[in-house]
Design a protein around this motif. Structure first.
Motif, mmCIF file in Angstrom:
data_model
loop_
_atom_site.group_PDB
_atom_site.id
_atom_site.type_symbol
_atom_site.label_atom_id
_atom_site.label_comp_id
_atom_site.label_asym_id
_atom_site.label_seq_id
_atom_site.Cartn_x
_atom_site.Cartn_y
_atom_site.Cartn_z
ATOM 1 N N VAL A 171 0.843 -1.195 0.000
ATOM 2 C CA VAL A 171 0.000 0.000 0.000
ATOM 3 C C VAL A 171 0.875 1.239 0.000
ATOM 4 C CG1 VAL A 171 -1.714 1.306 1.297
ATOM 5 C CG2 VAL A 171 -1.891 -1.180 1.174
ATOM 6 N N THR A 207 3.916 1.554 -1.122
ATOM 7 C CA THR A 207 4.510 1.741 -2.439
ATOM 8 C C THR A 207 3.526 2.438 -3.369
ATOM 9 O OG1 THR A 207 5.649 -0.337 -2.077
ATOM 10 C CG2 THR A 207 5.749 0.571 -4.287
ATOM 11 N N LEU A 208 2.282 1.954 -3.356
ATOM 12 C CA LEU A 208 1.260 2.542 -4.218
ATOM 13 C C LEU A 208 1.056 4.010 -3.891
ATOM 14 C CD1 LEU A 208 -1.543 -0.128 -4.571
ATOM 15 C CD2 LEU A 208 -0.199 0.928 -6.374
ATOM 16 N N LEU A 256 3.950 6.065 -5.108
ATOM 17 C CA LEU A 256 3.926 6.193 -6.560
ATOM 18 C C LEU A 256 2.847 7.166 -6.997
ATOM 19 C CD1 LEU A 256 4.454 2.512 -7.708
ATOM 20 C CD2 LEU A 256 6.051 4.391 -7.882
ATOM 21 N N ALA A 257 1.683 7.074 -6.365
ATOM 22 C CA ALA A 257 0.586 7.962 -6.726
ATOM 23 C C ALA A 257 0.935 9.404 -6.365
ATOM 24 C CB ALA A 257 -0.691 7.539 -6.002
#
Lengths: 310, 352
Positions: free
Chosen positions: A281, A283-284, A287-288
């Motif tokens: 989560v 990482t996401l 990235l977002a």
């Protein structure tokens, strides 16, 4: 508190090398412009080959065999992607599938379904003096690969950012045509990048079966290869960043295991699954949050180079 | 097709080598075929329908799942996206179907339909998350769906199924996984007791046809194709690219979610402690081998469903049942590089 932290540090250092090697390796491949989602398969090959080879030879040589196996799988990927101009993601996924099934198949054919025969684990280094000092004690009693994993990211970073070869490697991932105009072989640089990636992924796999455990188990590397790719992206395609992210993931994992064993009550507030999901989560979210503009992916990543088309 | 037969041949060689005898390999492959497409000799000898229908059922059920996840990946391909997240979407669909099937009390067909739709919706929502990250924040879908797969595994299997949704122990036998679904939510068997073939197979076939018609006949299907081939061209001709991509990806998630529902409502009848087979990843192979054509996907899925079903019989010969997966991986590898083996064949032809 200090002891708890020390224990955490120790288990992080024990678990991180596999991820660090694979993640640092992946930067070489991707920096040269070849997507490598096949890290998982390369690690599996490395883990298997190292464990099997170590049955008949000294374990350190087995580790080398693991690296060779990883390189071998990477060679297939390289030929398909560079010469064959195949879809790099498809090739990587296909290799993962093949290695997953092949590993299981060979394991069944040669050993028992659950794991291979035990080997002599890599010996652990005793650092004189370190075992007396609190906190530093965590650095003590690891296999040589742990210490290598501490040094390698710096070497890799220097190679990528401080050498002419590193400059070319990065250039070939950004604008291969420019490199070709300079009279440097695009294919050769990319082959080197992918093969280094395979060797390091194989080394990472070998860590699992020779240092962390003393045999190959049927589920190895159980998703660590994908984690390594995530760490590389998280670390923005730089060796040091990738290693840092890998170490962070390993620490998160150690924290989870440490917490659930030392404070079992915690599972009432935070379920195991949430803790497991956290690195992904995170990482996401990162990235977002980085968004489109800040993406530091090499410009020519995933694009096969065709010298007939500029 | 060539790729598949070539990899079959390779694996045949592998069996012959590891088992040390050519005859064993022949026998193993015969058993696999019997397990996949029916034990015809036994049928003609004894007139035992189950010898044929049983294997058909296993094949059909596996083919249904492979078809649905394959369609999921194929739809995403249509708009130029790579859905590696079918596995995560499948899990979300599966858990939704398991919960709706166990907690709701509704009359037969309605219950089933609600479970299927709920699962499709859950899968679509999970895929929409990745599509949103892609379109609004520029996160590559390959990365986000890999991450979301792991999130799904962690959250569903390490939290929900072992925690809040764990089956309440009845009597002295402790149960793993979630509660059993009500019979009203189960997919009915198509061929009676002789075979485990269930409605999921018909559903998958129907959806493959529907998708085929949609992609070839409907304006929207055409627009998806344009977006996939050239987003710039689509933009210029007035197609709302982002919306089309979002729709297609959500539909991809719906297919994967539906696969999860078929797995739970058709064969498992509850969410097991862990889903053993990564059908979501197999979907990638199905879509690629089927060349993105829904009917091609169905045909491929039927073939590999058969191999899977027959694969379990290989175990009698000491060959692991993961064998079909090996064949599938090799076939995919050969498809990834048509160049590599086309060249090989060319060379051998020239020599001849």
């Amino acid at each position: 508190m200090l002891e708890l932290f020390e224990a955490l540090l120790y288990s992080t250092l024990d678990a991180a090398p596999a991820l660090v090697f694979a993640a640092v390796g992946a930067t070489f491949s991707e920096r040269s412009g070849v997507v490598n989602v096949g890290v998982e398969g390369m690690m599996r090959a490395g883990a298997f080959a190292a464990a099997v080879a170590a049955l008949v030879m000294p374990t350190p040589l087995g580790v080398l065999c693991g690296m060779v196996a990883g390189t071998g799988v990477a060679a297939i990927h390289a030929v398909l992607c560079i010469r064959g101009r195949a879809d790099q993601v498809v090739s990587g996924i296909a290799l993962n599938l093949v290695m997953l099934a092949l590993g299981t198949f060979l394991l069944e054919a040669l050993f028992t379904p659950s794991g291979s025969t035990s080997i002599a684990q890599l010996s652990r280094w005793t650092l004189p003096g370190f075992d007396k000092v609190p906190l530093l004690r965590a650095l003590h009693n690891h296999s040589a690969l742990t210490y290598l994993a501490m040094v390698l990211p710096f070497v890799a970073h220097a190679a990528v950012y401080r050498t002419p070869w590193g400059l070319r490697l990065r250039a070939v991932g950004e604008k291969p045509a420019a490199v070709a105009v300079m009279g440097v072989s695009v294919a050769q640089l990319r082959y080197t990048g992918v093969l280094i990636s395979g060797a390091l992924a194989g080394l990472g796999g070998a860590v699992l079966s020779t240092a962390t455990l003393d045999r190959f188990e049927h589920h190895m590397p159980s998703g660590l290869g994908f984690m390594a790719v995530a760490a590389m992206i998280f670390g923005r395609w730089t060796p040091l960043g990738a290693a840092g992210a890998a170490a962070f993931f390993a620490f998160g994992n150690a924290l989870r295991i440490g917490l659930t064993s030392s404070l079992p009550e915690i599972s009432h507030y935070l379920p195991q699954g949430v803790l497991l999901a956290l690195p992904y989560v995170l990482t996401l979210v990162v990235l977002a949050w980085q968004g489109k503009g800040a993406s530091s992916a090499p410009a020519a990543l995933g694009v096969p180079y065709n010298s007939e088309r500029r | 097709m060539l790729a598949v037969s070539l990899s079959l041949l390779l694996c045949f060689g592998a069996v012959a080598l590891t088992r040390g005898s050519f005859i064993t390999a022949v026998k193993a492959f015969a058993a696999m075929t019997a397990g996949a497409f029916g034990d015809w000799p036994r049928f003609f000898e004894k007139g035992a329908w189950s010898a044929v229908l049983g294997p058909w059922g296993e094949t059909g059920n596996k083919a249904a799942l492979l078809t649905l996840t394959g369609l999921s990946v194929a739809v995403a391909f249509r708009v130029g996206l790579f859905n590696i997240g079918a596995q995560g979407q499948l899990m979300m669909g599966a858990i939704t179907a398991a919960v709706l099937g166990a907690k709701l009390e509704l009359p037969g067909p309605l219950h089933l339909v609600i479970c299927l739709l709920g699962a499709a919706l859950a899968g679509a929502a999970y895929a929409a998350l990745a599509a949103y990250l892609k379109l609004a924040r520029g996160v590559h879908e390959v990365i986000s769906t890999i991450m979301l797969n792991w999130v799904a595994v962690s959250v569903v299997e390490n939290w929900w199924v072992t925690g809040p949704l764990r089956a309440s122990a009845s009597g002295d036998n402790s149960i793993s996984g979630t509660d059993q679904i009500h019979p009203s939510a189960e997919l009915p068997l198509l061929l009676g007791a002789a075979s485990r073939l269930n409605l999921g197979f018909a559903l998958a076939l129907l959806l493959a046809f529907a998708l085929y018609l949609w992609l070839t006949g409907a304006t929207r299907g055409f627009e998806w194709k344009v977006v996939g081939l050239s987003a710039a061209a689509a933009e210029t001709s007035g197609i709302a690219v982002k919306r089309r991509v979002f729709e297609a990806f959500a539909l991809a998630g719906a297919f994967a979610g539906m696969a999860g529902a078929v797995l739970i409502l058709g064969t498992e009848h509850k969410y097991p402690p862990a889903l053993a087979t990564p059908y979501g990843f197999d979907g990638i192979a199905m879509a690629l081998l089927g060349q993105g054509n829904p009917l091609g996907v169905f045909a491929t899925a039927l073939f590999f469903g058969g191999l899977r079903a027959g694969g379990t019989r290989l175990q009698l010969f000491g060959v692991h049942k993961s064998f079909p997966e090996l064949i599938q991986g090799l076939a995919l590898l050969l498809v990834a590089a048509p160049w590599a083996w086309a060249r090989l064949l060319n060379r051998s032809w020239r020599r001849a």
